[in-house]
Structures are given as structure tokens and as C-alpha cells.
Design a protein around this motif. Structure first.
Motif, mmCIF file in Angstrom:
data_model
loop_
_atom_site.group_PDB
_atom_site.id
_atom_site.type_symbol
_atom_site.label_atom_id
_atom_site.label_comp_id
_atom_site.label_asym_id
_atom_site.label_seq_id
_atom_site.Cartn_x
_atom_site.Cartn_y
_atom_site.Cartn_z
ATOM 1 N N ASP A 41 -21.066 47.669 72.358
ATOM 2 C CA ASP A 41 -22.225 46.929 71.812
ATOM 3 C C ASP A 41 -20.270 46.399 71.152
ATOM 4 O OD1 ASP A 41 -21.271 49.143 70.240
ATOM 5 O OD2 ASP A 41 -23.558 49.139 69.689
ATOM 6 N N CYS A 42 -20.517 46.167 69.629
ATOM 7 C CA CYS A 42 -19.038 46.063 68.612
ATOM 8 C C CYS A 42 -18.528 47.239 68.153
ATOM 9 C CB CYS A 42 -19.841 44.964 67.477
ATOM 10 S SG CYS A 42 -19.954 43.234 68.044
ATOM 11 N N THR A 43 -18.619 48.267 68.620
ATOM 12 C CA THR A 43 -17.910 49.542 68.058
ATOM 13 C C THR A 43 -16.847 49.951 68.539
ATOM 14 O OG1 THR A 43 -20.216 51.085 68.490
ATOM 15 C CG2 THR A 43 -18.399 52.645 68.895
ATOM 16 N N ALA A 44 -16.235 49.106 70.005
ATOM 17 C CA ALA A 44 -14.791 48.875 70.299
ATOM 18 C C ALA A 44 -13.558 48.609 68.513
ATOM 19 C CB ALA A 44 -14.357 48.816 71.667
ATOM 20 N N MET A 45 -13.956 47.101 68.562
ATOM 21 C CA MET A 45 -13.720 46.532 67.097
ATOM 22 C C MET A 45 -14.221 47.504 65.836
ATOM 23 S SD MET A 45 -15.264 42.994 66.180
ATOM 24 C CE MET A 45 -16.593 43.732 65.169
ATOM 25 N N LEU A 46 -15.035 47.713 65.470
ATOM 26 C CA LEU A 46 -15.104 48.740 64.168
ATOM 27 C C LEU A 46 -14.222 49.263 64.197
ATOM 28 C CD1 LEU A 46 -19.439 48.300 63.890
ATOM 29 C CD2 LEU A 46 -17.332 46.960 62.844
ATOM 30 N N VAL A 47 -14.323 50.597 65.621
ATOM 31 C CA VAL A 47 -13.239 51.245 65.553
ATOM 32 C C VAL A 47 -11.559 51.320 65.303
ATOM 33 C CG1 VAL A 47 -14.651 53.375 65.922
ATOM 34 C CG2 VAL A 47 -13.439 52.660 67.332
ATOM 35 N N ASP A 48 -11.531 49.802 66.171
ATOM 36 C CA ASP A 48 -9.825 49.717 65.721
ATOM 37 C C ASP A 48 -9.173 48.746 64.696
ATOM 38 O OD1 ASP A 48 -9.164 50.153 68.419
ATOM 39 O OD2 ASP A 48 -9.847 48.358 69.377
ATOM 40 N N ASN A 49 -10.512 48.782 63.761
ATOM 41 C CA ASN A 49 -10.362 48.296 62.044
ATOM 42 C C ASN A 49 -9.884 49.106 61.655
ATOM 43 O OD1 ASN A 49 -10.195 45.659 63.530
ATOM 44 N ND2 ASN A 49 -12.738 45.621 62.697
ATOM 45 N N LEU A 50 -10.937 50.444 61.376
ATOM 46 C CA LEU A 50 -11.033 51.385 60.869
ATOM 47 C C LEU A 50 -9.908 52.144 60.754
ATOM 48 C CD1 LEU A 50 -14.421 52.761 61.011
ATOM 49 C CD2 LEU A 50 -13.619 52.188 59.411
ATOM 50 N N ALA A 51 -9.435 52.181 61.881
ATOM 51 C CA ALA A 51 -7.694 52.557 62.478
ATOM 52 C C ALA A 51 -6.517 52.353 62.134
ATOM 53 C CB ALA A 51 -7.751 52.813 63.598
ATOM 54 N N GLU A 52 -6.632 50.845 61.602
ATOM 55 C CA GLU A 52 -5.389 50.129 60.909
ATOM 56 C C GLU A 52 -5.469 50.584 59.718
ATOM 57 O OE1 GLU A 52 -6.530 45.900 61.627
ATOM 58 O OE2 GLU A 52 -6.225 46.249 63.980
ATOM 59 N N GLU A 53 -6.657 50.743 59.100
ATOM 60 C CA GLU A 53 -6.943 51.382 57.654
ATOM 61 C C GLU A 53 -6.613 52.503 57.423
ATOM 62 O OE1 GLU A 53 -10.617 50.320 55.486
ATOM 63 O OE2 GLU A 53 -11.612 49.277 57.196
ATOM 64 N N ASP A 54 -6.389 53.424 58.202
ATOM 65 C CA ASP A 54 -6.015 54.697 58.181
ATOM 66 C C ASP A 54 -5.863 55.317 59.112
ATOM 67 O OD1 ASP A 54 -6.046 57.432 57.845
ATOM 68 O OD2 ASP A 54 -7.993 57.855 56.349
ATOM 69 N N THR A 55 -3.905 55.887 59.459
ATOM 70 C CA THR A 55 -2.987 56.061 59.650
ATOM 71 C C THR A 55 -3.312 57.235 60.297
ATOM 72 O OG1 THR A 55 -1.799 57.682 58.575
ATOM 73 C CG2 THR A 55 -1.358 54.917 59.135
ATOM 74 N N ARG A 56 -3.770 58.089 59.845
ATOM 75 C CA ARG A 56 -4.942 59.410 60.532
ATOM 76 C C ARG A 56 -5.838 58.992 61.400
ATOM 77 N NH1 ARG A 56 -7.197 61.814 55.646
ATOM 78 N NH2 ARG A 56 -8.351 59.642 55.223
ATOM 79 N N ILE A 57 -6.525 58.086 61.645
ATOM 80 C CA ILE A 57 -7.305 58.060 63.143
ATOM 81 C C ILE A 57 -6.580 57.042 64.313
ATOM 82 C CG2 ILE A 57 -9.252 56.346 63.449
ATOM 83 C CD1 ILE A 57 -9.785 56.153 60.676
ATOM 84 N N LYS A 58 -7.315 58.204 65.618
ATOM 85 C CA LYS A 58 -6.711 57.677 66.745
ATOM 86 C C LYS A 58 -7.542 57.584 67.080
ATOM 87 C CE LYS A 58 -2.807 59.359 65.037
ATOM 88 N NZ LYS A 58 -1.507 58.539 64.489
ATOM 89 N N VAL A 59 -7.748 56.459 68.018
ATOM 90 C CA VAL A 59 -9.162 56.106 69.071
ATOM 91 C C VAL A 59 -8.602 55.884 70.103
ATOM 92 C CG1 VAL A 59 -10.810 53.955 68.997
ATOM 93 C CG2 VAL A 59 -9.899 54.391 66.826
ATOM 94 N N TYR A 60 -9.662 56.641 70.910
ATOM 95 C CA TYR A 60 -9.835 56.101 72.586
ATOM 96 C C TYR A 60 -10.801 55.805 73.273
ATOM 97 C CZ TYR A 60 -5.324 59.958 71.441
ATOM 98 O OH TYR A 60 -4.800 60.422 70.854
ATOM 99 N N HIS A 61 -10.789 54.820 73.927
ATOM 100 C CA HIS A 61 -11.560 53.509 74.690
ATOM 101 C C HIS A 61 -11.756 54.161 75.914
ATOM 102 C CE1 HIS A 61 -11.930 51.558 71.374
ATOM 103 N NE2 HIS A 61 -10.905 50.924 71.012
ATOM 104 N N THR A 62 -12.838 54.418 76.789
ATOM 105 C CA THR A 62 -12.856 55.577 77.644
ATOM 106 C C THR A 62 -14.024 54.804 78.334
ATOM 107 O OG1 THR A 62 -14.392 57.486 77.224
ATOM 108 C CG2 THR A 62 -11.598 57.872 76.908
ATOM 109 N N GLU A 63 -14.252 55.038 79.970
ATOM 110 C CA GLU A 63 -15.539 54.910 80.297
ATOM 111 C C GLU A 63 -16.224 56.005 79.669
ATOM 112 O OE1 GLU A 63 -13.340 57.806 82.840
ATOM 113 O OE2 GLU A 63 -12.558 56.470 82.032
ATOM 114 N N ASN A 64 -18.020 55.501 80.236
ATOM 115 C CA ASN A 64 -18.387 56.191 80.072
ATOM 116 C C ASN A 64 -18.736 57.654 80.536
ATOM 117 O OD1 ASN A 64 -21.809 56.737 80.416
ATOM 118 N ND2 ASN A 64 -21.266 56.127 78.565
ATOM 119 N N LYS A 65 -18.675 58.867 80.088
ATOM 120 C CA LYS A 65 -18.593 60.311 80.740
ATOM 121 C C LYS A 65 -19.552 60.985 80.086
ATOM 122 C CE LYS A 65 -13.691 60.385 79.251
ATOM 123 N NZ LYS A 65 -13.409 60.261 80.656
ATOM 124 N N GLY A 66 -20.595 60.256 78.899
ATOM 125 C CA GLY A 66 -21.458 61.192 78.495
ATOM 126 C C GLY A 66 -20.854 62.056 77.737
#
Length: 325
Positions: A41-66
Motif C-alpha cells: 500500500d502507501c506505507t513506503a511513501m508515508l514513512v519516507d516522508n516522515l524520515a524527511e521530517e526527522d533525521t532520527r528516523i531510518k527507513v529500510y524497505h525489504t522484501e516481505n520477511k514476516g
């Protein structure tokens, strides 16, 4: 620094609320790791946007691992002296981290645990924690289900996890919190407790896996695997004898789940084959006059099946009576 790990899959409806509750924490020296577990869904875009607001946020996009694989991935990225998990559909009080950290430091503990709120739509209830002077009593509470083994109300010293090789098994889908929480606790000299609820656990889905776990054979098979992980850390920490009776209790509790909610020859075999090393100790848990377990041990399957049919009919009649009322 403290690391907060947030694992998310298809969380567009709630991830922003969760992350913003972390962004406003009164404890500022945070590393917020978001593991997007292959969301569609749109999760990836939302968390990337949040990371732009706060440098303490590190986002990692992975294949589905469970969930287990995603949590394991997040643990490997921890840089903080302490770490904690936060589920993506939940949210926390502004002093969630600072209060747990202060409790841990003031008690010279390696783990701090807080009470939490279960949210049911328009209703809620507080789930308290009972402070234990002896950490072994807390471990017994975890093993016997007197307190939940959830990972999101526990701030843990990172060295406890790293030095003792505690992580999540990629191949286990259910009950993965149990071996992780118990194993971390086994290596703690002290656990600190915060009796004020700091975490909000959202329970909107009444038909969730937890609601049907009794008839889910795969769920219970994972319980067996998880207890084997606990046994490994009991042996590694030299505490097997100390928790022998507690481990015996939980093993028979798991075995009985196979035959409590439904009955079949397959389930009877699963009872016998799960933790076979304790089968001969059944009288330490049940009375000698317990005909069900006596019949299982004597391989009198017809008696066991008859017992199951009796309780199935009894449960069916009870449901009809409740509906009429």
C-alpha cells in the motif's frame, strides 16, 4: 542513545500515528528504525516522508520477511545502548521512553517493563505489571502466562541481546515474543517496573489469530519450537534445574492445546510427539485419576476420541442455549 524498532506491513492507516508518537518523545536521543516489510500500500511513501521530517528516523524497505524476519532484520541495525520495539498499529505516551529509561537506570537494571492499555474501539482496559523483587519470579510469570511476553513494553540493554545471541527465528510465525522475552530476562540481574501505562495496544480485530489459536494446529506447533529456543537459553544460562517445574507446566499446557479445542487422531499423535521427553512425568501435573491423560499414555485412542466428541457436543448445546437467552 536508545533504538526504537518499528516493523510495518501495509500500515498506511495507522503508521503515521505510531511514528509521530515516537517523534514527540521527551527523551530526545533516539534512533527510530522503521522496517517496511514489503508493504503493497502507501506505507513506503508515508514513512519516507516522515524520515524527511526527522533525521532520527531510518527507513529500510525489504522484501516481505514476516514479523519474525522483519524484527530480526531490525535488531541487526540497533546502534543504541538500549532498544525497544513498538508495533506499527499502536501508539505511546510522550514519556514512554524516558520513564522506562529512568526506571532502568535508577534500579541498575538491564530491562524495564511498563503497564499498558488495551484499546477496544470505544472501550479500553489497563493491563498492570506486578513488580517482582526476584527476577526469577518474573521469569516464572512469563513462562506460566501470568504476565504477557510482548516485546513492546520492555526496554532492554542491547548487550543482553548481543552477548547472548538472542534474536527471532525467521521460520517461526507465531508466539515469537515468548522466547525473546524469556531469553532476555534470563540474563538480567534486575528488572525495573513502571506501573503506569505508557503503551496503547490496539485490539480492534475480534477475529484475530489470537481469537482462533486454540484450533490452529500450526500456531501450536510454533509454540513447541519456541519452547525449544527457551530451553537452549535455559541451558546456556545454567538455569534449567531452577525452572524445571515451570517448563514442565508450560510443555503440558501446550500439549493439551492440541486436544482441548478439537479432537482427532492427528491431534492425539501431536500430543504424544510434542515434548516426548516429559510424557512419563504426566502425573506431576495431573492427578493419577485423570482418565484422559491416562488413556493417552495407554494409547487408548477410542477413549480419547470419545472424550473429544462428548465435549464438542456439550459445547454445541451450550452455544444454542446462550443464543436462546
Amino acid at each position: 542513545m536508545i533504538t526504537v524498532i518499528v516493523n510495518v506491513y501495509n500500515g498506511e492507516q495507522y503508521i503515521e500515528r505510531c511514528i509521530r508518537s515516537l517523534m514527540v518523545q521527551t527523551y530526545r536521543e533516539l534512533e527510530i528504525i522503521i522496517v517496511d516489510d514489503g508493504s503493497k500500500d502507501c506505507t513506503a511513501m508515508l514513512v519516507d516522508n516522515l524520515a524527511e521530517e526527522d533525521t532520527r528516523i531510518k527507513v529500510y524497505h525489504t522484501e516481505n520477511k514476516g514479523l519474525s524476519g522483519s524484527r530480526r532484520f531490525g535488531l541487526d541495525l540497533v546502534h543504541g545502548d538500549y532498544f525497544i520495539f513498538t508495533d506499527a498499529d499502536d501508539w505511546v505516551e510522550p514519556d514512554y521512553i524516558s520513564t522506562l529509561h529512568e526506571a532502568l537506570i535508577s534500579k541498575d537494571a538491564q530491562m524495564a517493563v511498563c503497564a499498558y492499555v488495551e484499546e477496544y474501539g470505544h472501550d479500553s482496559r489497563i493491563v498492570n505489571v506486578e513488580p517482582r523483587i526476584d527476577v526469577n519470579d518474573y521469569i516464572r510469570d512469563l513462562l506460566r502466562g501470568r504476565t504477557w511476553c510482548v516485546v513492546w513494553n520492555k526496554l532492554v540493554k542491547t548487550s543482553i541481546m548481543r552477548d547472548n545471541h538472542i534474536t527471532f527465528d525467521n521460520h517461526i510465525c507465531y508466539w515469537e515474543d515468548v522466547p525473546f522475552s524469556v531469553s532476555c530476562s534470563l540474563y538480567c540481574n534486575k528488572v525495573a517496573y513502571v506501573t503506569r501505562p505508557l503503551y496503547h495496544y490496539i485490539k480492534n480485530n475480534a477475529q484475530s489469530l489470537t481469537a482462533t489459536e486454540g484450533v490452529n494446529v500450526e500456531y501450536n506447533k510454533d509454540r513447541v519450537k519456541n519452547i525449544r529456543i527457551v530451553e537452549h537459553h535455559l541451558a546456556r544460562s545454567g538455569k534449567q534445574a531452577l525452572f524445571d517445574k515451570d517448563l514442565l507446566w508450560v510443555k503440558f499446557w501446550i500439549k493439551d492445546v492440541f486436544i482441548t479445542h478439537a479432537m482427532s487422531r492427528e491431534r492425539i499423535k501431536l500430543w504424544r510427539d510434542s515434548f516426548p521427553e516429559v510424557n512419563d512425568r504426566w502425573k506431576e501435573i495431573y492427578t493419577a485419576s485423570d482418565y484422559l491423560h491416562r488413556a493417552i499414555m495407554a494409547k487408548q485412542n477410542w477413549i480419547v476420541l470419545l472424550y473429544g466428541y462428548y465435549y464438542s457436543i456439550r459445547h454445541f448445546i451450550k452455544k444454542i442455549i446462550i443464543k436462546k437467552w
